[in-house]
Motif scaffolding. Structure first.
Motif, mmCIF file in Angstrom:
data_model
loop_
_atom_site.group_PDB
_atom_site.id
_atom_site.type_symbol
_atom_site.label_atom_id
_atom_site.label_comp_id
_atom_site.label_asym_id
_atom_site.label_seq_id
_atom_site.Cartn_x
_atom_site.Cartn_y
_atom_site.Cartn_z
ATOM 1 N N ARG A 1 -27.510 -2.195 9.218
ATOM 2 C CA ARG A 1 -26.708 -3.441 9.073
ATOM 3 C C ARG A 1 -25.018 -3.014 9.355
ATOM 4 N N PHE A 2 -24.472 -3.550 10.290
ATOM 5 C CA PHE A 2 -22.946 -3.156 10.516
ATOM 6 C C PHE A 2 -22.274 -4.464 9.961
ATOM 7 N N ILE A 3 -21.386 -4.263 9.028
ATOM 8 C CA ILE A 3 -20.482 -5.497 8.386
ATOM 9 C C ILE A 3 -19.180 -5.194 8.683
ATOM 10 N N THR A 4 -18.805 -6.044 9.720
ATOM 11 C CA THR A 4 -17.295 -5.998 9.974
ATOM 12 C C THR A 4 -16.365 -6.508 8.986
ATOM 13 N N LYS A 5 -15.132 -6.089 9.038
ATOM 14 C CA LYS A 5 -13.913 -6.543 7.987
ATOM 15 C C LYS A 5 -13.633 -8.080 8.531
ATOM 16 N N ALA A 6 -13.644 -8.903 7.281
ATOM 17 C CA ALA A 6 -13.336 -10.164 7.561
ATOM 18 C C ALA A 6 -11.779 -10.205 7.226
ATOM 19 N N PRO A 7 -11.180 -11.342 8.018
ATOM 20 C CA PRO A 7 -9.750 -11.352 7.971
ATOM 21 C C PRO A 7 -9.269 -11.620 6.591
ATOM 22 N N GLU A 8 -7.974 -10.927 5.970
ATOM 23 C CA GLU A 8 -7.564 -10.877 4.789
ATOM 24 C C GLU A 8 -6.441 -12.348 5.215
ATOM 25 N N LEU A 9 -6.671 -13.522 3.926
ATOM 26 C CA LEU A 9 -5.794 -14.581 4.343
ATOM 27 C C LEU A 9 -4.617 -14.729 3.747
ATOM 28 N N ASP A 10 -4.330 -13.734 2.555
ATOM 29 C CA ASP A 10 -3.017 -13.895 1.850
ATOM 30 C C ASP A 10 -2.107 -12.604 2.503
ATOM 31 N N ARG A 11 -2.148 -11.860 3.366
ATOM 32 C CA ARG A 11 -1.304 -10.864 3.723
ATOM 33 C C ARG A 11 -1.330 -10.419 5.318
ATOM 34 N N PHE A 12 -0.279 -10.104 5.614
ATOM 35 C CA PHE A 12 -0.375 -9.531 7.131
ATOM 36 C C PHE A 12 -0.722 -8.185 6.937
ATOM 37 N N GLY A 13 -1.334 -7.526 8.066
ATOM 38 C CA GLY A 13 -1.597 -6.064 8.220
ATOM 39 C C GLY A 13 -1.937 -5.350 9.468
ATOM 40 N N ALA A 14 -1.606 -4.200 9.742
ATOM 41 C CA ALA A 14 -1.817 -3.608 10.955
ATOM 42 C C ALA A 14 -1.825 -2.243 10.733
ATOM 43 N N ILE B 1 -3.025 -19.756 8.193
ATOM 44 C CA ILE B 1 -2.744 -20.643 7.319
ATOM 45 C C ILE B 1 -3.098 -19.693 6.083
ATOM 46 N N GLU B 2 -1.979 -19.670 5.175
ATOM 47 C CA GLU B 2 -2.340 -18.632 3.946
ATOM 48 C C GLU B 2 -3.344 -19.288 3.113
ATOM 49 N N ASP B 3 -4.235 -18.410 2.500
ATOM 50 C CA ASP B 3 -5.608 -18.670 1.923
ATOM 51 C C ASP B 3 -6.591 -19.629 2.741
ATOM 52 N N SER B 4 -6.507 -19.936 3.946
ATOM 53 C CA SER B 4 -7.261 -20.688 4.377
ATOM 54 C C SER B 4 -7.790 -20.482 5.871
ATOM 55 N N PHE B 5 -6.977 -19.811 6.611
ATOM 56 C CA PHE B 5 -7.401 -19.604 8.152
ATOM 57 C C PHE B 5 -6.845 -18.203 8.540
ATOM 58 N N GLY B 6 -7.612 -17.237 8.952
ATOM 59 C CA GLY B 6 -7.049 -16.020 9.502
ATOM 60 C C GLY B 6 -7.729 -15.375 10.650
ATOM 61 N N ILE B 7 -7.263 -14.328 11.203
ATOM 62 C CA ILE B 7 -7.951 -13.742 12.440
ATOM 63 C C ILE B 7 -7.644 -12.312 12.389
ATOM 64 N N ARG B 8 -8.581 -11.488 12.631
ATOM 65 C CA ARG B 8 -8.488 -10.063 12.625
ATOM 66 C C ARG B 8 -9.097 -9.387 13.887
ATOM 67 N N ILE B 9 -8.252 -8.699 14.774
ATOM 68 C CA ILE B 9 -8.331 -8.264 16.065
ATOM 69 C C ILE B 9 -8.546 -6.746 15.970
ATOM 70 N N THR B 10 -9.492 -6.181 16.362
ATOM 71 C CA THR B 10 -9.823 -4.791 16.398
ATOM 72 C C THR B 10 -10.062 -4.293 17.922
ATOM 73 N N ALA B 11 -9.436 -3.155 18.117
ATOM 74 C CA ALA B 11 -9.614 -2.664 19.572
ATOM 75 C C ALA B 11 -9.568 -1.121 19.742
ATOM 76 N N THR B 12 -10.560 -0.760 20.811
ATOM 77 C CA THR B 12 -10.512 0.803 20.746
ATOM 78 C C THR B 12 -10.772 1.029 22.383
ATOM 79 N N HIS B 13 -10.274 2.179 22.493
ATOM 80 C CA HIS B 13 -10.072 2.735 23.838
ATOM 81 C C HIS B 13 -10.313 4.044 23.922
ATOM 82 N N GLU B 14 -11.499 4.712 24.563
ATOM 83 C CA GLU B 14 -11.723 6.048 24.584
ATOM 84 C C GLU B 14 -11.934 6.461 25.953
ATOM 85 N N ASN B 15 -11.214 7.775 26.334
ATOM 86 C CA ASN B 15 -11.361 8.262 27.538
ATOM 87 C C ASN B 15 -11.905 9.692 27.245
#
Length: 832
Positions: free
Chosen positions: A272-285, A312-326
């Motif tokens: 089972r691979f469980i991805t990280k859900a977006p945090e709805l109360d803080r910006f992160g990178a 939208i604080e405490d309601s809606f968020g997005i998390r984008i993850t990207a990888t590139h390997e050469n």
């Protein structure tokens, strides 16, 4: 390892189960550098956990509506925790066992509590390196919790449970652990999981084996694969989704038969691979870049990053993850004048959105795009292995590129009402790929006259494409009930197409190869439409005992097509029942015993019309495994040592295999017989000091074919099962330090050993019908510093011993895989 030694190790497993039940006590305190911004109290406690290496769990009602002040500087964790709690009306103190508790005696919890409510703050990585507490963990703890010994929450039984309470063997790895130990692929992960092996020839071309069970023959996998709530188990057993392990919440490896809750294909277990859900109360990178240099090959570079945006604080968020390997190559092809030709590129982009309409209604959606390509696979076919050479037997300058691409989309909707939780999980995956390979088969005697020792050379130009749609509905009761239950229904519609183009030739080393056939197009299309329904219940008997049972019914309608007709060449239906029963006993919060009986299965399949016309069977039936497991889990030394051990026995019936049946001169697929599997595995995590943590995992397993339905099959009675190492183990050491008050650092070391694995195919008339992989020793290390919270810098090395042995037992077809050579690199990263 001799059989007598295996039996002795297996017999001692039961004694080890009892030895893990003795508690001890110790203390916990070490000055650390903290830099925690002012923010909601729940988020501050989570950040405190990350920076201190201490896990924190708290009921949601404890922290709602409260804000923590900024905390910065070098101090003991207890001081930092008190500063975070300043002004909240809460306070912490250290117990005699070294744990921190928060006294809630003055807080109105909205219920009649019989005294002060406490939560425990336990050391991180004590239990199986799982992830820090998050909102879902907070919800899983009741408001009147007194002591929480084990804070690692998993969902192996389709409900949130503390790891120590789950009545099965579960290996869990947090996203942080995966990144810290440079576990970038499932192949890397397999060396840390007892009893798991991955047969890999390129990204996307993988076979998984768990607890002695892997698909060397048959049309379906024997290990189930889930991404979050969605089944992504492939239709074809030899092709797996190339999942990126970067920025995951955690990975759960469920050992043993899991057919009741996780469906067809989960015969040996479930990943089972469980991805990280977006945090709805803080910006992160966060982002990092790594530069790598190989001892015997080209250099490479990897770039990774993740972005968390609360729209939208405490309601809606997005998390984008990207990888590139050469990644640079290391295998040479002298016939074509090529060096290090097997370089590759991999790109993976994952987007997850989260919408929380209320505490009772939540929607999560994920989209993944993955692209992999390379100029050659990870296989060599010339001994000795340290040559790392590839030879094309028919065309010396033959190029062998590969591609593997897929898109995956899923949508999960959860709605809670009247003490019930309704979940809908929808998934769609489509992908395609191509490859070119070459192999040599050497036959015995006059199997292929007129040569006294015949060799068959085969070049294969292959392609594949597939698509799968799944839909699951699940209704579950409240976890707090004396009787908890879950019922569900599952639908899957899958298609896999294998068009390919082959060129064949025969030669005996003296006579030049003779081209027998060239450019022969062929196509195999498999379709499967299945439904299943399942139910599982657990009854608590007092404070210590729990008994559970479940069952799943599965029905699969399968069809096989050839390129000459739009009508199915073969079609049929298969069904199966998978029961499960378990009993668990937890005399203390830090100790549990369990015994379980479970069954797993995979669907049946077809032989070709030509074989049927010659008198062979049209179908082969599902095979299934009944598994018995006795285990213990314990938190020792006041929580500084987590130990888990299990002994298991499995009976593998109606094995899908291949052989020659009377009157037929060609190999056919059928249910060849029965095998038995017995073994012992263990997991240990020990916090030796406040700064030093050790891990030690291992597995001993004995497999044997005990009964056959024909006289000429790929295995004889007494043979082991394919792709199973009799003995494997791994060890890790993690040390943290402060070079200066603002420069915390770490040093990590990991070693893994994998024993020889067999591959047997006696029925093909090959000169050497049984071959083994090499014993594999892998050592990796890393040292890193955080420069005043601004940038992370790390120096790392993988395969320090420069292991070049064959990790697959495919010398039969001269197509063995190798580990990547010793690689040394530097990584720079930044997290906001």
């Amino acid at each position: 390892m001799p059989k007598a030694h295996l039996r002795k190790l297996w017999q001692t497993g039961a004694a080890v189960l009892v030895a893990l039940s003795v508690p001890f006590a110790s203390a916990l305190a070490q000055p650390r550098y903290f830099d925690i911004a002012s923010q909601p109290l729940g988020a501050a406690l989570l950040e405190f956990g990350e920076q201190s290496g201490i896990n924190v769990a708290a009921p949601r009602s404890l922290v709602e509506g409260k804000t923590a002040p900024a905390v910065k500087g070098t101090m003991e964790p207890s001081e930092a925790l008190n500063k975070i709690l300043d002004g909240s009306g809460l306070k912490s103190k250290e117990t005699s066992t070294g744990a921190f508790t928060i006294d809630l005696a003055q807080l109105d919890m909205g219920r009649d509590a019989a005294g002060p409510t406490r939560i425990q703050v336990a050391q991180a990585d004590v239990v199986s390196d799982a992830t820090r507490a998050d909102a879902s963990r907070e919800e899983s703890l009741s408001d009147d919790t007194e002591i929480v010994v084990d804070l690692i929450i998993v969902t192996a039984q389709r409900r949130e449970q503390s790891l120590i309470d789950v009545p099965m063997s579960v290996a869990t790895f947090s996203g942080a652990h995966l990144e810290q130990h440079m576990i970038a692929s499932v192949n890397d992960l397999s060396y840390q999981v007892p009893g798991m092996t991955v047969i890999e020839s390129a990204p996307g071309s993988q076979q998984y084996t768990l607890r002695g069970l892997g698909a060397s023959f048959g049309d379906s996998p024997m290990v189930g694969v889930y991404l979050d709530e969605v089944d992504v188990t492939p239709t074809n057993p030899f092709s797996q989704m190339n999942v990126s392990l970067y920025d995951l919440e955690r990975v759960e490896v469920l050992q043993g038969a899991q057919g009741t809750l996780w469906g067809a294909g989960s015969v040996g277990g479930t990943l089972r691979f469980i991805t990280k859900a977006p945090e709805l109360d803080r910006f992160g990178a966060k982002a990092d870049i790594a530069f790598m240099d190989q001892a015997r090959g080209e250099s490479g570079v990897a770039v990774r990053g993740a972005l968390n945006i609360p729209i939208i604080e405490d309601s809606f968020g997005i998390r984008i993850t990207a990888t590139h390997e050469n990644l640079g190559g290391w295998i040479d092809q002298p016939g074509a004048g090529l060096e290090d030709f097997n370089d590759s590129e991999q790109t993976n982009v994952r987007v997850r959105v989260r919408f929380v309409a209320s505490e009772d209604f939540e929607v999560n959606g994920t989209a993944i795009i993955s692209r992999s390509s390379g100029n050659g696979r990870y296989t060599v076919n010339v001994r000795p292995s340290n040559l790392s050479q590839f030879q094309s037997f028919i065309e010396p300058d033959l190029e062998t590129p590969f591609t593997d691409n897929y898109e995956h989309f899923n949508l999960t909707i959860r709605y809670d009402f009247a003490g019930l939780s309704l979940v809908s999980a929808t998934g769609y995956t489509s992908g395609d790929g191509s490859f070119v390979d070459t192999r040599r088969l050497t036959f015995a005697g006059d199997f292929l006259p007129p040569f006294p020792s015949s060799q068959l050379f085969v070049n294969t130009e292959g392609a594949y494409d597939y698509e799968t749609f799944t839909q699951e509905l699940r209704l579950a009761s409240d976890n707090d009930s004396i009787f908890s239950w879950v019922v569900g229904a599952f639908y899957r519609d899958g298609k896999h197409v294998d068009p390919f183009l082959t060129t064949q030739a025969i030669g005996d080393g003296v006579i030049p190869p003779i081209v027998l056939a060239a450019d022969i197009p062929s196509e195999a299309t498999q379709e499967s439409e299945s439904i299943s329904v399942y139910a599982n219940g657990a009854l608590r008997l007092g404070d210590s005992w729990e008994i559970g049972a479940g069952i799943r019914y599965f029905y699969d309608d399968r069809r096989s097509f050839d390129p000459t007709s739009t009508d199915p060449a073969s079609e049929g239906s298969f069904d199966d029942f998978s029961p499960r029963v378990y009993l668990s006993y937890g005399p203390r919060d830090d100790l549990s015993f369990y015994f379980s009986v479970a069954q797993g299965f995979r669907s049946g399949g077809f032989n070709t019309p030509a074989i049927v016309a010659a008198g062979g069977p049209a179908t082969y039936e599902p095979d299934n495994v009944r598994s018995f497991e006795l285990g213990v889990k314990s938190s020792l030394f006041g929580g500084k040592l987590f130990a888990e051990a299990a002994v298991f026995y499995s009976k593998f019936d109606d094995i899908q295999g291949a052989g020659l049946l009377p009157g037929l001169a060609t190999s056919v697929s059928f249910n060849i017989g029965t095998a038995k599997i017995k073994g012992f595995d263990w997991y240990l995590r020990w916090l030796a000091t406040d700064n030093l943590t050790f891990g030690f995992n291992g597995n001993v397993v004995d497999t044997e074919v005990t009964e056959l339905n024909a006289t000429f099959t790929q295995q004889n009675v007494g043979d082991p099962l394919d792709y199973v190492a009799e003995f494997s183990w791994s060890a890790t050491a993690d040390y943290t330090f402060n070079l200066t008050p603002k420069m915390p650092g770490y040093a990590r070391l990991a070693y893994a050993y994998q024993g020889e694995m067999p591959f047997t195919i006696r029925s093909a008339g090959l000169a050497v019908p049984v071959t083994f992989s090499d014993k594999i020793d892998l050592l990796s290390a890393s040292v890193g510093l955080n420069l005043a919270g601004f940038v992370d810098i790390e120096v790392f090395a993988t395969n320090l011993l420069d292991e070049d042995g064959f990790s697959t037992p495919w010398e039969i077809i001269t197509q063995q895989s190798q580990p990547r050579p010793r690689t040394i690199g530097i990584r720079l990263g930044r997290e906001l």
